[in-house]
Design an enzyme around this catalytic site. Structure first.
Site, PDB file in Angstrom:
ATOM      1  N   ARG A 314      33.237 -76.709  26.350  1.00  0.00           N
ATOM      2  CA  ARG A 314      33.696 -76.461  24.994  1.00  0.00           C
ATOM      3  C   ARG A 314      35.043 -76.843  24.823  1.00  0.00           C
ATOM      4  O   ARG A 314      35.898 -76.124  25.615  1.00  0.00           O
ATOM      5  CB  ARG A 314      33.537 -75.150  24.330  1.00  0.00           C
ATOM      6  CG  ARG A 314      31.892 -75.348  23.714  1.00  0.00           C
ATOM      7  CD  ARG A 314      31.589 -73.767  23.187  1.00  0.00           C
ATOM      8  NE  ARG A 314      32.600 -73.432  21.936  1.00  0.00           N
ATOM      9  CZ  ARG A 314      32.334 -72.437  21.209  1.00  0.00           C
ATOM     10  NH1 ARG A 314      30.971 -71.692  21.327  1.00  0.00           N
ATOM     11  NH2 ARG A 314      33.305 -71.912  20.197  1.00  0.00           N
ATOM     12  N   ARG A 326      42.170 -70.225  17.333  1.00  0.00           N
ATOM     13  CA  ARG A 326      41.245 -69.752  16.825  1.00  0.00           C
ATOM     14  C   ARG A 326      41.328 -68.342  16.148  1.00  0.00           C
ATOM     15  O   ARG A 326      40.780 -67.936  15.408  1.00  0.00           O
ATOM     16  CB  ARG A 326      40.004 -69.792  17.600  1.00  0.00           C
ATOM     17  CG  ARG A 326      39.430 -71.196  17.862  1.00  0.00           C
ATOM     18  CD  ARG A 326      38.787 -71.432  19.181  1.00  0.00           C
ATOM     19  NE  ARG A 326      37.459 -70.814  19.264  1.00  0.00           N
ATOM     20  CZ  ARG A 326      36.953 -70.601  20.464  1.00  0.00           C
ATOM     21  NH1 ARG A 326      37.376 -71.064  21.309  1.00  0.00           N
ATOM     22  NH2 ARG A 326      35.686 -70.149  20.516  1.00  0.00           N
TER      23      ARG A 326
HETATM   24  P1  AP5 Z   1      29.522 -65.629  22.597  1.00  0.00           P
HETATM   25  O1  AP5 Z   1      28.229 -64.732  22.587  1.00  0.00           O
HETATM   26  O2  AP5 Z   1      29.679 -66.941  22.811  1.00  0.00           O
HETATM   27  O3  AP5 Z   1      30.525 -65.139  21.609  1.00  0.00           O
HETATM   28  P2  AP5 Z   1      30.758 -65.619  20.274  1.00  0.00           P
HETATM   29  O4  AP5 Z   1      31.255 -64.558  19.322  1.00  0.00           O
HETATM   30  O5  AP5 Z   1      29.474 -66.303  19.640  1.00  0.00           O
HETATM   31  O6  AP5 Z   1      31.781 -66.692  20.231  1.00  0.00           O
HETATM   32  P3  AP5 Z   1      31.974 -68.310  19.935  1.00  0.00           P
HETATM   33  O7  AP5 Z   1      33.197 -68.690  20.863  1.00  0.00           O
HETATM   34  O8  AP5 Z   1      30.744 -68.971  19.722  1.00  0.00           O
HETATM   35  O9  AP5 Z   1      32.854 -67.810  18.622  1.00  0.00           O
HETATM   36  P4  AP5 Z   1      33.552 -68.825  17.635  1.00  0.00           P
HETATM   37  O10 AP5 Z   1      33.190 -68.015  16.420  1.00  0.00           O
HETATM   38  O11 AP5 Z   1      34.954 -69.096  18.119  1.00  0.00           O
HETATM   39  O12 AP5 Z   1      32.705 -70.038  17.845  1.00  0.00           O
HETATM   40  P5  AP5 Z   1      31.786 -70.905  16.867  1.00  0.00           P
HETATM   41  O13 AP5 Z   1      30.703 -71.681  17.663  1.00  0.00           O
HETATM   42  O14 AP5 Z   1      31.204 -70.085  15.970  1.00  0.00           O
HETATM   43  O15 AP5 Z   1      30.397 -64.907  23.984  1.00  0.00           O
HETATM   44  C1  AP5 Z   1      31.427 -65.367  24.591  1.00  0.00           C
HETATM   45  C2  AP5 Z   1      31.661 -65.275  26.063  1.00  0.00           C
HETATM   46  O16 AP5 Z   1      31.689 -63.856  26.284  1.00  0.00           O
HETATM   47  C3  AP5 Z   1      30.392 -65.820  26.621  1.00  0.00           C
HETATM   48  O17 AP5 Z   1      30.769 -66.493  28.016  1.00  0.00           O
HETATM   49  C4  AP5 Z   1      29.611 -64.650  26.824  1.00  0.00           C
HETATM   50  O18 AP5 Z   1      28.516 -64.868  27.970  1.00  0.00           O
HETATM   51  C5  AP5 Z   1      30.446 -63.660  27.248  1.00  0.00           C
HETATM   52  N1  AP5 Z   1      29.938 -62.189  26.645  1.00  0.00           N
HETATM   53  C6  AP5 Z   1      29.433 -61.950  25.464  1.00  0.00           C
HETATM   54  N2  AP5 Z   1      29.165 -60.371  25.394  1.00  0.00           N
HETATM   55  C7  AP5 Z   1      29.889 -60.264  26.577  1.00  0.00           C
HETATM   56  C8  AP5 Z   1      29.850 -58.630  27.141  1.00  0.00           C
HETATM   57  N3  AP5 Z   1      29.570 -57.857  26.145  1.00  0.00           N
HETATM   58  N4  AP5 Z   1      30.487 -58.618  28.178  1.00  0.00           N
HETATM   59  C9  AP5 Z   1      31.030 -59.591  28.778  1.00  0.00           C
HETATM   60  N5  AP5 Z   1      31.217 -60.906  28.383  1.00  0.00           N
HETATM   61  C10 AP5 Z   1      30.175 -61.250  27.331  1.00  0.00           C
HETATM   62  O19 AP5 Z   1      32.616 -71.866  16.068  1.00  0.00           O
HETATM   63  C11 AP5 Z   1      33.153 -72.970  16.807  1.00  0.00           C
HETATM   64  C12 AP5 Z   1      34.046 -73.600  15.834  1.00  0.00           C
HETATM   65  O20 AP5 Z   1      33.394 -74.439  14.876  1.00  0.00           O
HETATM   66  C13 AP5 Z   1      35.009 -72.914  14.854  1.00  0.00           C
HETATM   67  O21 AP5 Z   1      36.569 -72.675  15.486  1.00  0.00           O
HETATM   68  C14 AP5 Z   1      35.160 -73.930  13.932  1.00  0.00           C
HETATM   69  O22 AP5 Z   1      35.955 -74.999  13.941  1.00  0.00           O
HETATM   70  C15 AP5 Z   1      33.915 -74.308  13.545  1.00  0.00           C
HETATM   71  N6  AP5 Z   1      32.948 -73.489  12.675  1.00  0.00           N
HETATM   72  C16 AP5 Z   1      31.965 -72.917  12.806  1.00  0.00           C
HETATM   73  N7  AP5 Z   1      31.624 -72.173  11.831  1.00  0.00           N
HETATM   74  C17 AP5 Z   1      32.268 -72.375  10.768  1.00  0.00           C
HETATM   75  C18 AP5 Z   1      32.455 -72.001   9.270  1.00  0.00           C
HETATM   76  N8  AP5 Z   1      31.869 -71.031   8.982  1.00  0.00           N
HETATM   77  N9  AP5 Z   1      33.388 -72.514   8.837  1.00  0.00           N
HETATM   78  C19 AP5 Z   1      34.409 -73.548   9.218  1.00  0.00           C
HETATM   79  N10 AP5 Z   1      34.407 -73.753  10.382  1.00  0.00           N
HETATM   80  C20 AP5 Z   1      33.255 -73.402  11.341  1.00  0.00           C
HETATM   81 MG    MG Z   2      29.087 -68.423  19.152  1.00  0.00          MG
END
Ligand code: AP5
Ligand code: MG
Length: 374
Positions: A314, A326
């Site tokens: 990513r 972010r």
């Molecule tokens: P993970 O479970 O992947 O966390 P997450 O909260 O899902 O994090 P994301 O990076 O997916 O969040 P995000 O909000 O930035 O991305 P999104 O895809 O929504 O865990 C993260 C890591 O930690 C993993 O490696 C995991 O293994 C580890 N981990 C988890 N739990 C753990 C624990 N308890 N202990 C240790 N390690 C742990 O969005 C991406 C982009 O898309 C945004 O920036 C934006 O540009 C766009 N986008 C998405 N939705 C919208 C929206 N609604 N409006 C506008 N733009 C949007």
């Molecule tokens: Mg996610």
């Protein structure tokens, strides 16, 4: 037992045995009141065909049976405009007539039929119904015999249908309250564990997981128009514009109309998205059960995301500056939703630091409590 008719689910409500007992009682009572006069029982089609058939078999004295028909109920809501009566060939002048209904709710149909018979020189006009919705009834008409009082819920079976289906069922089902759906927003900063936890929760609660980030990444990978548009924002750690995101989210929900509920992960992220989600769910007769936030501090989150960046590919995980970007987007545009949902008394938060399993437990405690409330 749960059944599905067209797009809706229904659960068992009144058994064949209860219906039978109610009809027994009605038959005895009506016969006692009418005495030795031979009544004409008038069934109102289509719904009453089962009631009339079973009822007259129980009626202990001679009687006549006829049916009339009005075009009325369409779909779930009873329509207001009543059409004309067809099918009455009998001369009912001077007779004792009992209108036998399967169900009386608003009373619109009944009033119309009652008036027609009242003008036909009937000597004694009575109304009997197997089911009656007291809360929905709006007419000043006396209903002489009621089999079973029911709450104001949409029912099917035993002659009653939902858009043509369900009349053949020997027992009665009520529509499954869509509010029983569990619709959860998983909230939290990038890296908080939304995606990780959604994987467990969707299986545990049989929910459909929609991650807007995953949908964007899928489109980016497949180089769709949406993907190309989203990429310019996502790679820099900025939010994709609301208009695009809201339409996409709605399309994902529409694909899963059979769902028990949804986990929204990464949506809503702005006040405009949250308002659009409320309006959209409302239009589907659905609502959010609650928003649950995973809390963790920035330093831990940055560590997690940089670690994931080594293998995830990513672009937005690759350097600390983009990750911080972010977070800034989150603080500025997404954090106000905490107030938005707190005002609705739908905001909950859990500690997002610990083992993945412990955190699933913490989330489950909140979700289980939401389900009890609903
Ligand atoms: P993970 O479970 O992947 O966390 P997450 O909260 O899902 O994090 P994301 O990076 O997916 O969040 P995000 O909000 O930035 O991305 P999104 O895809 O929504 O865990 C993260 C890591 O930690 C993993 O490696 C995991 O293994 C580890 N981990 C988890 N739990 C753990 C624990 N308890 N202990 C240790 N390690 C742990 O969005 C991406 C982009 O898309 C945004 O920036 C934006 O540009 C766009 N986008 C998405 N939705 C919208 C929206 N609604 N409006 C506008 N733009 C949007
Ligand atoms: Mg996610």
């Amino acid at each position: 037992m749960k059944i599905k008719l067209h797009d809706k689910y229904f659960t068992s409500f009144i058994s064949a045995r209860e219906i039978d007992a109610a009809l027994d009682e009605m038959a005895v009572k009506i016969a006692a009141d009418i005495g030795d006069v031979v009544p004409v029982f008038i069934g109102v089609l289509n719904g009453s065909f089962m009631v009339v058939s079973d009822f007259v078999k129980k009626y202990p004295k001679p009687c006549e049976v006829s049916f009339v028909k009005l075009a009325s109920y369409e779909g779930v809501e009873s329509t207001e405009d009543i059409q004309r009566l067809i099918g009455l060939n009998e001369n009912v002048v001077g007779r004792t007539v009992v209108i036998l209904e399967d169900i009386i709710d608003t009373g619109n149909t009944l009033e119309c039929i009652y008036d027609i018979f009242n003008n036909k020189g009937v000597k004694d006009l009575r109304i009997a119904t197997l089911f009656h919705k007291k809360e929905a009834f709006r007419k000043d008409l006396k209903i002489d015999y009621i089999g079973i009082e029911i709450p104001n819920k949409f029912i099917v079976g035993y002659g009653l249908d939902y858009n043509g289906l369900g009349r053949d069922l020997p027992e009665v089902y009520q529509i499954k309250n869509t509010q029983r759906m569990t619709n959860i927003v998983l909230f939290g900063k990038p890296g908080a564990g939304k995606g990780t936890q959604a994987e467990f929760l969707k299986t545990k609660y049989n929910l459909v997981h929609i991650s807007t980030g995953d949908v964007f990444r899928f489109n980016m990978k497949n180089d769709t128009e949406l993907g190309k548009l989203a990429k310019s924002f996502i790679d820099e750690g900025q939010l994709v514009p609301d208009s695009v995101t809201i339409d996409m989210l709605q399309a994902e929900v529409e694909k899963n109309t059979d769902a028990n509920g949804f986990i929204f992960d990464g949506f809503p992220r702005t006040t405009a998205q949250a308002e659009a989600l409320d309006a959209f769910l409302d239009s589907k007769n659905m609502e959010l059960s609650g928003t649950v936030a995973l809390e963790a501090n920035d330093e831990i989150l940055i560590e997690r995301l940089l670690e994931r960046g080594k293998i995830s590919g990513r672009a937005d995980d690759q350097d600390e500056a983009k990750i911080r970007n972010r977070f800034e987007e989150y603080n500025e545009k997404t954090a106000p939703l905490i107030d938005f949902y707190s005002t609705q008394e739908k905001f909950y938060s859990v500690n997002g630091i610990g083992t993945i399993k412990d955190i699933t437990e913490r989330l489950s405690t909140v979700i289980d409590a939401l389900k009890v409330e609903a």
